[in-house]
Design an enzyme around this catalytic site. Structure first.
Site, mmCIF file in Angstrom:
data_model
loop_
_atom_site.group_PDB
_atom_site.id
_atom_site.type_symbol
_atom_site.label_atom_id
_atom_site.label_comp_id
_atom_site.label_asym_id
_atom_site.label_seq_id
_atom_site.Cartn_x
_atom_site.Cartn_y
_atom_site.Cartn_z
ATOM 1 N N THR A 1 0.839 -1.203 0.000
ATOM 2 C CA THR A 1 0.000 0.000 0.000
ATOM 3 C C THR A 1 0.873 1.252 0.000
ATOM 4 O O THR A 1 1.738 1.403 0.861
ATOM 5 C CB THR A 1 -0.924 -0.025 1.238
ATOM 6 O OG1 THR A 1 -1.891 -1.057 1.051
ATOM 7 C CG2 THR A 1 -1.649 1.282 1.447
ATOM 8 N N HIS B 1 -7.283 -11.005 -1.889
ATOM 9 C CA HIS B 1 -6.725 -10.614 -0.587
ATOM 10 C C HIS B 1 -7.615 -11.176 0.523
ATOM 11 O O HIS B 1 -8.673 -10.631 0.824
ATOM 12 C CB HIS B 1 -6.669 -9.087 -0.509
ATOM 13 C CG HIS B 1 -5.834 -8.560 0.633
ATOM 14 N ND1 HIS B 1 -5.422 -9.341 1.680
ATOM 15 C CD2 HIS B 1 -5.340 -7.320 0.888
ATOM 16 C CE1 HIS B 1 -4.714 -8.602 2.526
ATOM 17 N NE2 HIS B 1 -4.644 -7.379 2.065
ATOM 18 N N ASN C 1 -4.754 -10.435 6.598
ATOM 19 C CA ASN C 1 -4.566 -9.169 7.318
ATOM 20 C C ASN C 1 -5.808 -8.528 7.909
ATOM 21 O O ASN C 1 -5.884 -7.309 8.060
ATOM 22 C CB ASN C 1 -3.834 -8.167 6.418
ATOM 23 C CG ASN C 1 -2.393 -8.597 6.191
ATOM 24 O OD1 ASN C 1 -1.872 -9.392 6.962
ATOM 25 N ND2 ASN C 1 -1.768 -8.078 5.151
ATOM 26 N N TYR D 1 -8.772 -8.110 6.769
ATOM 27 C CA TYR D 1 -9.740 -7.416 5.906
ATOM 28 C C TYR D 1 -10.959 -8.326 5.698
ATOM 29 O O TYR D 1 -11.071 -9.354 6.358
ATOM 30 C CB TYR D 1 -9.051 -6.969 4.607
ATOM 31 C CG TYR D 1 -7.979 -5.923 4.902
ATOM 32 C CD1 TYR D 1 -8.334 -4.682 5.429
ATOM 33 C CD2 TYR D 1 -6.627 -6.196 4.737
ATOM 34 C CE1 TYR D 1 -7.354 -3.735 5.754
ATOM 35 C CE2 TYR D 1 -5.647 -5.257 5.058
ATOM 36 C CZ TYR D 1 -6.023 -4.030 5.570
ATOM 37 O OH TYR D 1 -5.067 -3.100 5.911
ATOM 38 N N ASN E 1 -4.726 -5.897 12.316
ATOM 39 C CA ASN E 1 -6.104 -5.403 12.220
ATOM 40 C C ASN E 1 -7.069 -6.135 13.149
ATOM 41 O O ASN E 1 -8.242 -6.357 12.812
ATOM 42 C CB ASN E 1 -6.620 -5.471 10.774
ATOM 43 C CG ASN E 1 -6.100 -4.309 9.942
ATOM 44 O OD1 ASN E 1 -5.914 -3.204 10.446
ATOM 45 N ND2 ASN E 1 -5.884 -4.547 8.661
HETATM 46 C C1 PHB Z 1 -2.101 -0.998 4.888
HETATM 47 O O1 PHB Z 1 -2.597 -0.159 4.155
HETATM 48 O O2 PHB Z 1 -1.515 -0.685 5.925
HETATM 49 C C2 PHB Z 1 -2.212 -2.395 4.526
HETATM 50 C C3 PHB Z 1 -2.936 -2.748 3.423
HETATM 51 C C4 PHB Z 1 -3.064 -4.061 3.076
HETATM 52 C C5 PHB Z 1 -2.463 -5.011 3.861
HETATM 53 C C6 PHB Z 1 -1.715 -4.659 4.951
HETATM 54 C C7 PHB Z 1 -1.595 -3.348 5.288
HETATM 55 O O3 PHB Z 1 -2.604 -6.291 3.564
#
Ligand code: PHB
Length: 379
Positions: free
Chosen positions: A42, A192, A195, A197, A252
């Protein structure tokens, strides 16, 4: 010329051949020129207002086209899927046109690029959402973390639990994004599912408290991930689809009481579908590789496709993992930010440029396209 890495163990020294890192790899019908993957990173430098990739983004990716494969930065499949300011989308015509510049630049540089399809779920803020609505998730529980919006860091907002009909709508958004990715010229897509999400918010029982067909049992908690996968497999050949997971990462505010159970089950289901690769964040995202016990080799054995290892890999760790057949591909993150010619540096075992963390997220060319190559100038 003898590029060797040494592994010390049980009193003996084993010398490994570094060439394996630079050997080609057949990923489905694609020939990757080496085993070095640029991890999704990112960078928050899409065009303000449209969240479309631009010429600067194309230049950044072009500079890194010597990777065997580039995975694009996470790209939201819809406005609802956005969780941070200025991350690129793949749902509008302007965004597709912007990505066309990126894929053209990478292909001209002799590289290959997959797009990472992203829905952040609850890791968002009302100000980023359509009509200021609440972000969505599996369950209505706010994550204990922050995000950043145009004005700075804020706590993430409390999400609304997706209804069954809304889940079907999100799956359709993934399919539309996958179609758009084809038009944008990508070589494939990475789902994805890592993490913390949205997909991870369904997989992990620390987040998913649903009592319907999307919660509870492992079969129910993998349902959303598999529906998304199946929708994408109707658009892309399975040899062009990969997935990223982070079984034990607490990133997260995501956790699961028995990660082996759910992720082994998921791996089996994805293996049956013939996915090209599984991209695994081993340990805590960007943190300790031994954050929690997990048998990654057992996961690898369950999955028939390629195993892409990630998290804290150095040249030596990567060579050892490939030589000992613990991985087929290795993804490098931060070192690709500061070394556009990372492949050449690893080949020569040359020093790496240090990265500047203050320019990771947002900004302009500084800390983005101005890192020097070995030849001295930005590539
Ligand atoms: C972030 O934007 O910090 C981020 C985005 C995607 C990820 C991990 C971190 O998988």
């Amino acid at each position: 010329m003898a590029d060797n890495a040494c592994l010390y163990g049980q009193g003996s020294m084993m010398t490994l051949d570094a060439n394996i890192l630079f050997s080609s790899f057949r990923l489905g019908d694609l020939e990757l020129k080496n085993r070095i993957v640029m991890a999704p990173l990112t960078r928050n430098r899409a065009t303000k207002g449209s969240d479309a990739p631009n010429d600067l983004n194309a230049e950044y990716y072009r500079q890194r086209a010597s990777a065997g494969l580039i995975i694009s930065e996470a790209s939201q499949i819809s406005q609802q899927g956005q969780g941070y300011a200025w991350t690129p989308g793949i749902y509008s015509e302007a965004q597709i046109a912007g990505w066309q510049k990126v894929t053209k630049a990478v292909h001209e540089g002799g590289g290959k690029i997959f797009i990472q399809l992203w829905h952040v779920g609850r890791i968002s803020h009302v100000s980023l959402q359509p009509n200021g609505a609440a972000p969505v998730s599996s369950s209505p529980i706010r994550a204990k973390t922050q995000t950043f919006i145009e004005t700075g860091f804020v706590d993430v907002s409390e999400p609304h639990a997706l209804t069954i009909d809304e889940i079907a709508g999100v799956v359709r958004d993934y399919a539309a994004a996958a179609e758009n990715a084809k038009r944008a010229g990508f070589d494939g897509v990475e789902i994805h599912a890592a993490n913390g999400y949205l997909i991870d918010q369904f997989l992990k029982d620390g987040v998913n408290k649903r009592t319907d067909i999307y919660g509870g049992s492992i079969e129910n908690r993998v349902r959303f991930a598999l529906e998304v996968t199946d929708a994408i497999l109707r658009i892309w050949d399975r040899s062009r689809v990969g997935i990223r997971i982070s079984p034990v990462s607490p990133f997260n505010d995501a956790s699961d009481r028995d990660p082996a159970k759910i992720f082994f089950h998921l791996a089996e289901a994805l293996s049956a579908r013939g996915l090209a690769y599984m991209h695994v964040i081993e340990g805590a995202t960007g943190g300790a590789r031994d954050h929690a016990p997990f048998d990654y080799q057992a996961l690898r054995k369950i999955f028939s496709g390629a195993y892409m290892a990630n998290n804290g890999y150095t040249r030596e760790l990567a060579i050892a993992a490939l030589a000992e057949k613990r991985a087929d591909l290795v993804a490098f993150g931060k070192s690709f930010i500061s070394n556009p010619d990372l492949v050449e540096r690893l080949r020569r075992d040359a020093p790496l440029n240090p990265f500047d963390q203050t320019t990771f997220y947002g900004g302009d060319a500084k800390g983005y396209t101005d890192y020097p190559s070995l030849a001295g100038a930005a590539l």
